[in-house]
Design a protein around this motif. Structure first.
Motif, PDB file in Angstrom:
ATOM      1  N   ASN A   8      41.929  51.903  42.424  1.00 24.81           N
ATOM      2  CA  ASN A   8      42.975  52.933  41.777  1.00 24.81           C
ATOM      3  C   ASN A   8      43.297  52.219  40.666  1.00 24.81           C
ATOM      4  N   GLU A   9      44.540  52.263  40.252  1.00 23.53           N
ATOM      5  CA  GLU A   9      44.766  51.971  39.050  1.00 23.53           C
ATOM      6  C   GLU A   9      44.794  50.247  38.863  1.00 23.53           C
ATOM      7  N   CYS A  10      44.632  49.792  37.527  1.00 26.52           N
ATOM      8  CA  CYS A  10      44.243  48.376  37.355  1.00 26.52           C
ATOM      9  C   CYS A  10      45.017  47.938  36.190  1.00 26.52           C
ATOM     10  N   ARG A  11      45.482  46.576  35.977  1.00 28.25           N
ATOM     11  CA  ARG A  11      46.010  46.010  34.863  1.00 28.25           C
ATOM     12  C   ARG A  11      45.679  44.433  34.759  1.00 28.25           C
ATOM     13  N   ILE A  12      46.088  43.854  33.559  1.00 32.72           N
ATOM     14  CA  ILE A  12      45.955  42.450  33.411  1.00 32.72           C
ATOM     15  C   ILE A  12      47.286  41.944  32.977  1.00 32.72           C
ATOM     16  N   ASP A  13      47.422  40.719  33.588  1.00 29.61           N
ATOM     17  CA  ASP A  13      48.682  40.265  33.644  1.00 29.61           C
ATOM     18  C   ASP A  13      49.202  39.890  31.907  1.00 29.61           C
ATOM     19  N   PRO A  14      50.423  39.640  31.790  1.00 27.49           N
ATOM     20  CA  PRO A  14      50.886  39.418  30.322  1.00 27.49           C
ATOM     21  C   PRO A  14      50.269  38.382  29.642  1.00 27.49           C
ATOM     22  N   GLN A  15      49.723  37.253  30.287  1.00 29.90           N
ATOM     23  CA  GLN A  15      49.063  36.070  29.865  1.00 29.90           C
ATOM     24  C   GLN A  15      47.629  36.478  29.699  1.00 29.90           C
ATOM     25  N   GLY A  16      47.030  37.566  30.137  1.00 26.79           N
ATOM     26  CA  GLY A  16      45.718  37.837  29.668  1.00 26.79           C
ATOM     27  C   GLY A  16      44.696  36.903  30.605  1.00 26.79           C
ATOM     28  N   SER A  17      44.997  36.544  31.758  1.00 24.67           N
ATOM     29  CA  SER A  17      44.192  35.512  32.485  1.00 24.67           C
ATOM     30  C   SER A  17      43.826  36.104  33.822  1.00 24.67           C
ATOM     31  N   ARG A  18      44.746  37.250  34.352  1.00 25.14           N
ATOM     32  CA  ARG A  18      44.480  37.626  35.769  1.00 25.14           C
ATOM     33  C   ARG A  18      44.413  38.946  35.808  1.00 25.14           C
ATOM     34  N   PHE A  19      43.248  39.516  36.314  1.00 23.08           N
ATOM     35  CA  PHE A  19      43.079  41.291  36.480  1.00 23.08           C
ATOM     36  C   PHE A  19      43.596  41.751  37.864  1.00 23.08           C
ATOM     37  N   TYR A  20      44.472  42.873  37.782  1.00 24.30           N
ATOM     38  CA  TYR A  20      44.662  43.395  39.193  1.00 24.30           C
ATOM     39  C   TYR A  20      44.511  44.691  39.303  1.00 24.30           C
ATOM     40  N   VAL A  21      44.105  45.098  40.627  1.00 23.22           N
ATOM     41  CA  VAL A  21      43.738  46.484  41.154  1.00 23.22           C
ATOM     42  C   VAL A  21      44.337  46.643  42.357  1.00 23.22           C
ATOM     43  N   ASN A  22      44.604  48.147  42.243  1.00 24.19           N
ATOM     44  CA  ASN A  22      45.167  48.277  43.930  1.00 24.19           C
ATOM     45  C   ASN A  22      43.991  49.108  44.550  1.00 24.19           C
ATOM     46  N   GLU A  23      43.850  48.862  45.862  1.00 21.29           N
ATOM     47  CA  GLU A  23      42.870  49.356  46.804  1.00 21.29           C
ATOM     48  C   GLU A  23      43.789  50.227  47.785  1.00 21.29           C
ATOM     49  N   THR A  24      43.665  51.566  47.474  1.00 21.71           N
ATOM     50  CA  THR A  24      44.754  52.442  48.052  1.00 21.71           C
ATOM     51  C   THR A  24      44.492  52.509  49.635  1.00 21.71           C
ATOM     52  N   PHE A  25      43.222  53.035  49.978  1.00 24.38           N
ATOM     53  CA  PHE A  25      43.085  52.963  51.384  1.00 24.38           C
ATOM     54  C   PHE A  25      42.694  51.503  52.014  1.00 24.38           C
ATOM     55  N   GLY A  26      42.571  50.435  51.141  1.00 24.53           N
ATOM     56  CA  GLY A  26      42.379  49.244  51.518  1.00 24.53           C
ATOM     57  C   GLY A  26      43.632  48.571  52.195  1.00 24.53           C
ATOM     58  N   LYS A  27      44.620  49.479  51.528  1.00 25.96           N
ATOM     59  CA  LYS A  27      46.294  48.880  51.466  1.00 25.96           C
ATOM     60  C   LYS A  27      46.434  47.488  51.048  1.00 25.96           C
ATOM     61  N   ARG A  28      45.929  47.331  49.959  1.00 32.43           N
ATOM     62  CA  ARG A  28      45.948  45.965  49.339  1.00 32.43           C
ATOM     63  C   ARG A  28      45.989  46.178  47.890  1.00 32.43           C
ATOM     64  N   THR A  29      46.662  44.937  47.264  1.00 31.43           N
ATOM     65  CA  THR A  29      46.424  44.457  45.859  1.00 31.43           C
ATOM     66  C   THR A  29      45.641  43.473  45.637  1.00 31.43           C
ATOM     67  N   VAL A  62      46.323  39.644  46.700  1.00 35.00           N
ATOM     68  CA  VAL A  62      47.760  39.572  46.456  1.00 35.00           C
ATOM     69  C   VAL A  62      48.839  39.952  47.319  1.00 35.00           C
ATOM     70  N   ALA A  63      48.399  40.997  47.668  1.00 33.15           N
ATOM     71  CA  ALA A  63      49.405  41.623  48.800  1.00 33.15           C
ATOM     72  C   ALA A  63      48.702  42.649  49.587  1.00 33.15           C
ATOM     73  N   GLU A  64      49.149  42.487  50.943  1.00 34.25           N
ATOM     74  CA  GLU A  64      48.677  43.284  51.847  1.00 34.25           C
ATOM     75  C   GLU A  64      49.626  44.251  52.617  1.00 34.25           C
ATOM     76  N   TYR A  65      49.501  45.521  52.639  1.00 30.33           N
ATOM     77  CA  TYR A  65      50.842  46.350  52.888  1.00 30.33           C
ATOM     78  C   TYR A  65      50.517  46.838  54.410  1.00 30.33           C
ATOM     79  N   GLY A  66      51.578  47.307  54.928  1.00 27.24           N
ATOM     80  CA  GLY A  66      51.535  47.765  56.241  1.00 27.24           C
ATOM     81  C   GLY A  66      51.495  49.343  56.527  1.00 27.24           C
ATOM     82  N   ALA A  67      51.681  49.791  57.527  1.00 29.61           N
ATOM     83  CA  ALA A  67      51.564  51.155  57.804  1.00 29.61           C
ATOM     84  C   ALA A  67      52.405  52.117  56.821  1.00 29.61           C
TER      85      ALA A  67
END
Length: 322
Positions: free
Chosen positions: A164-185, A202-207
């Motif tokens: 799903n959506e993605c972003r890079i942190d303000p420092q420009g050194s880390r890339f983040y993406v959401n996996e919607t049905f993987g329930k994680r960032t 980075v984060a695992e989400y529950g039900a």
């Protein structure tokens, strides 16, 4: 900022008359932009004046913008959920033309998201190679991330469960993406060439949490929203995941989870709104002159919710252009 620190009374709905405003962006002028099913992006000026950028009413199934990029010259690149798939460009004259339809020899299907980073590179996310009219999967990790830069277009990472959506942190050194049905960032280390390495969860989400949109604040906090449950989280730079708000009907969420586990969950059921305040929140963007007004895109309504944040958002690359 503690758990559930937002309440229903904190939200306002000043921007209306949209059609499925799934992705929202803001500019320093105070304008708010939202993807719109009328084959374009709807701009709402601070005085409430609305302008549709693009638009192709004669072919509504071809173009269904989701994520989009606001270019310096006023043109727009959008991720197409319509039958033609791919990335498309809306020129300054309003004409819609192909932008990228193939990468690494692979025809690009429907694209969920596209985003421009601070170096003006373009990242795009294909959620799955599977048709969108079949049930979602929690095991089919066929989503991928592509990058368009001075060297051209290429796939930089794959193996995602509904990218799903993605972003890079303000420092420009880390890339983040959401996996919607993987329930994680998921996050990666990012080098100067745009290559991704050292994949981490980075984060695992529950039900009931299906991470969709995300955005950084200027303190390095990552804000994540969940479809179905309208959950809003902030992940601190230290990795603490704090729930700020949620709005859902428990029976509906239980049925979503049951169908997902059984391989019976279709998009039409995910898109249904079953809440009291928000309308299936899918994205967020910091706006206003101080970047402390948070606007929420949604997939089930015709208006955009907003609330005030104690922390300003990290300015996107297009901030002064829009």
């Amino acid at each position: 900022m503690g758990p559930n620190c937002l309440s229903a009374s904190d939200f306002s709905f000043a921007i209306e008359n949209l059609q499925r405003p799934e992705c929202v962006l803001c500019g320093s002028s105070g304008a708010v932009y939202a993807s719109d099913l009328r084959s374009g992006v709807l701009k709402t000026a601070p005085d409430g004046t609305q302008t549709l950028i693009g638009g192709n009413p004669d072919a509504p199934e071809r173009f269904k913008p989701n994520g989009y990029v606001l270019n310096r010259d006023g043109s727009v690149i959008f991720a197409n959920l319509g039958v033609d798939g791919g990335l498309w460009k809306i020129g300054t004259d309003g004409a819609i033309t192909p932008y990228l339809m193939e990468v690494d020899g692979v025809a690009i299907p429907t694209v969920n998201f596209v985003w421009m980073d601070d170096l003006e590179r373009i990242w795009f996310c294909v959620s799955s190679m599977r048709p969108r009219d079949i049930p979602f999967s929690t095991t089919e990790a066929d989503g991928f991330i592509g990058l368009i830069d001075a060297k051209g277009a290429r796939i930089v990472a794959d193996g995602f469960i509904w990218t799903n959506e993605c972003r890079i942190d303000p420092q420009g050194s880390r890339f983040y993406v959401n996996e919607t049905f993987g329930k994680r960032t998921t996050a990666f280390d990012l080098d100067a060439n745009g290559d991704l390495s050292n994949r981490q969860t980075v984060a695992e989400y529950g039900a009931g949490t299906f991470p969709d949109g995300l955005a950084f604040d200027e303190e390095g906090g990552l804000w994540v929203v969940s479809v179905v449950t309208n959950r809003i989280f902030r992940i601190s730079p230290e990795g603490d995941v704090v729930l700020l708000f949620e709005d859902f009907e428990p029976d509906h969420v239980a049925e979503v989870e049951r169908r997902l586990a059984a391989g019976e969950l279709h998009s039409s059921f995910v898109y249904e709104p079953h809440s009291s305040v928000l309308l299936n929140t899918s994205s967020l963007a910091f706006g206003g002159q101080d970047r402390k007004t948070v606007y929420l895109g949604c997939i089930a309504g015709d208006r955009i919710a907003s609330f005030r944040s104690p922390v300003a958002g990290h300015p996107p690359v297009h901030w002064t252009w829009a």
